[in-house]
Write an enzyme that holds these catalytic residues in place. Structure first.
Site, PDB file in Angstrom:
ATOM      1  N   ASP A   1     -14.513  19.561 -10.772  1.00 28.36           N
ATOM      2  CA  ASP A   1     -14.690  21.394 -10.476  1.00 28.36           C
ATOM      3  C   ASP A   1     -16.521  21.465 -10.147  1.00 28.36           C
ATOM      4  OD1 ASP A   1     -12.261  22.037 -10.639  1.00 28.36           O
ATOM      5  OD2 ASP A   1     -12.620  23.734 -12.182  1.00 28.36           O
TER       6      ASP A   1
ATOM      7  N   HIS B   1     -16.020  26.448  -5.669  1.00 28.96           N
ATOM      8  CA  HIS B   1     -14.706  25.934  -6.214  1.00 28.96           C
ATOM      9  C   HIS B   1     -14.528  27.938  -6.440  1.00 28.96           C
ATOM     10  CE1 HIS B   1     -10.568  25.447  -7.848  1.00 28.96           C
ATOM     11  NE2 HIS B   1     -11.125  25.985  -9.227  1.00 28.96           N
TER      12      HIS B   1
ATOM     13  N   HIS C   1      -7.513  19.856  -7.362  1.00 28.44           N
ATOM     14  CA  HIS C   1      -7.587  20.235  -8.705  1.00 28.44           C
ATOM     15  C   HIS C   1      -6.044  19.077  -9.413  1.00 28.44           C
ATOM     16  CE1 HIS C   1     -11.147  22.760  -8.311  1.00 28.44           C
ATOM     17  NE2 HIS C   1     -10.855  22.611  -7.082  1.00 28.44           N
TER      18      HIS C   1
ATOM     19  N   HIS D   1     -15.378  29.348 -15.407  1.00 27.68           N
ATOM     20  CA  HIS D   1     -15.856  28.994 -14.212  1.00 27.68           C
ATOM     21  C   HIS D   1     -17.006  29.689 -13.237  1.00 27.68           C
ATOM     22  CE1 HIS D   1     -11.706  27.003 -14.803  1.00 27.68           C
ATOM     23  NE2 HIS D   1     -11.672  27.056 -13.522  1.00 27.68           N
TER      24      HIS D   1
ATOM     25  N   TRP E   1       0.582  -1.094  -0.187  1.00 32.10           N
ATOM     26  CA  TRP E   1      -0.374  -0.032  -0.063  1.00 32.10           C
ATOM     27  C   TRP E   1       0.998   1.676  -0.273  1.00 32.10           C
ATOM     28  CZ3 TRP E   1      -2.394   0.534   5.771  1.00 32.10           C
ATOM     29  CH2 TRP E   1      -1.801   0.769   6.426  1.00 32.10           C
ATOM     30  N   ASN E   2       0.442   2.588   0.205  1.00 33.10           N
ATOM     31  CA  ASN E   2       0.870   3.602  -0.103  1.00 33.10           C
ATOM     32  C   ASN E   2       0.212   5.142   0.140  1.00 33.10           C
ATOM     33  OD1 ASN E   2       3.156   2.844  -2.633  1.00 33.10           O
ATOM     34  ND2 ASN E   2       1.215   2.303  -3.323  1.00 33.10           N
TER      35      ASN E   2
ATOM     36  N   HIS F   1      -9.839  15.604 -12.854  1.00 35.05           N
ATOM     37  CA  HIS F   1     -10.186  16.068 -11.856  1.00 35.05           C
ATOM     38  C   HIS F   1     -11.810  16.896 -12.022  1.00 35.05           C
ATOM     39  CE1 HIS F   1      -8.341  19.682 -12.979  1.00 35.05           C
ATOM     40  NE2 HIS F   1      -9.207  20.525 -12.215  1.00 35.05           N
TER      41      HIS F   1
END
Length: 260
Positions: free
Chosen positions: A76, A80, A70, A208, A62-63, A74
Site C-alpha cells: 500500500d 491509497h 490490492h 490506513h 506465456w500468459n 501487496h
C-alpha cells in the site's frame, strides 16, 4: 578489496544470511477483500494462456493476467488513502527506491489471535514486546504475526453478517507507532492492515488513516511470519512501478542472519 556488498554476497552464498519468502502464490482462488456491495470491488487474480509451445506460439509459453492493485500479497502506497493523497512521492512509481529496503520487527500475536479473531494490538502490548526485545528502531517495519496465513480461504476472510473478523491494530497503537516510534510501515498476514471490524473504530481504518497520512507504507497478505525473529530482519518490498499506482502485488523477501 572486500566491500560491504561483497561481504553481503558471500554471506548469502554461504547461508549465513537466509532468505525467507513472505509471499503467497497468486492463484484465481486466493481471497480478496470484500467491500460493501454499493462500493467498488477489488478484482481477483485471473490468468489467460496466450500460448504454450503450440500453434499459438511454437517455442514459447506465456500468459496475460488481470487483478486489482490490492490483490494477493501487496504493498500500500500513501496515495491509497485520502489522508495521503496530497503528499509528495506518494505513489508506487514515485516512492524513493531506497524505501523498499528496511529493517523489520515482528510482534507475535498468534496465540491471542487464535483465541480471539477480533484481537486488537494495543500500546501496552507493544510496550510489553519492547520490554522484552528492545525499543522499535526508527524507520523499521512493524509486522503483526497472527498465523492468519495458515487458514483456509473461508476462515481467512472470516466474513459474517456484520462484516469481516480478523486481528489488527487499535487506533492509539497505530498513532503511537507512527508518532512515537517513527515506523517505516505496518505489515499483516490478513487481507488488510486494519482489523476486520476497523470500520467501526475512530478514526475508521486507523492503520490506513495514520500510516498513509504520514507517508508510511502497508503490507498485506504476508506469509511465514512465524519464521522471522522478533528483531534483526531486513525486508525487500519493491512493488511494480505502476504510474500513479496506489499499490501493487509484490514478492516480499526477508533476510535473516542464521545462528552460528
Amino acid at each position: 578489496m572486500t566491500t560491504a556488498l561483497t561481504a553481503f554476497a558471500v554471506a548469502l552464498a554461504t547461508g549465513r544470511i537466509r532468505v525467507i519468502d513472505l509471499t503467497h502464490t497468486l492463484t484465481p482462488g486466493f481471497p480478496t477483500i470484500v467491500m460493501p456491495p454499493e462500493l467498488g470491488q477489488c478484482a481477483p487474480f485471473r490468468m489467460e494462456e496466450i500460448s504454450r509451445y503450440d500453434e499459438r506460439g511454437p517455442a514459447w509459453y506465456w500468459n496475460n493476467f488481470t487483478m486489482g492493485e490490492h490483490t494477493g500479497t501487496h504493498f500500500d502506497a500513501p496515495i491509497h488513502w485520502v489522508t495521503g493523497k496530497e503528499l509528495p512521492n506518494n505513489a508506487v512509481d514515485t516512492i524513493p527506491p531506497e524505501h523498499f529496503l528496511a529493517p523489520a520487527c515482528t510482534i507475535d500475536c498468534a496465540a491471542e489471535s487464535a483465541a480471539d479473531a477480533d484481537f486488537v494490538l494495543t500500546i501496552p502490548f507493544v510496550q510489553a514486546w519492547e520490554a522484552k526485545h528492545g525499543r522499535i528502531p526508527s524507520q523499521s517495519w512493524v509486522l503483526l504475526r497472527t498465523d492468519w496465513h495458515k487458514l483456509p480461504p473461508r476462515q481467512y476472510v472470516n466474513l459474517s453478517d456484520d462484516g469481516p473478523h480478523s486481528p489488527g491494530p487499535a487506533p492509539d497503537a497505530v498513532k503511537f507507532l507512527v508518532e512515537e516510534r517513527d515506523v517505516h510501515g505496518f505489515g499483516t498476514e490478513t487481507i488488510g492492515t486494519d482489523a476486520g471490524q476497523a470500520a467501526h473504530f475512530t478514526p475508521p481504518y486507523p492503520a490506513h488513516h495514520y500510516m498513509h497520512g504520514r507517508g508510511r507504507y502497508g503490507l498485506q497478505c504476508l506469509a511465514n511470519l512465524d519464521q522471522l525473529p522478533p528483531t534483526g530482519t531486513l525486508l525487500l518490498t519493491a512493488p511494480l512501478k505502476i504510474r500513479q499506482g496506489s499499490g501493487s502485488p509484490l514478492r516480499v523477501l526477508a533476510l535473516v542472519e542464521t545462528k552460528p
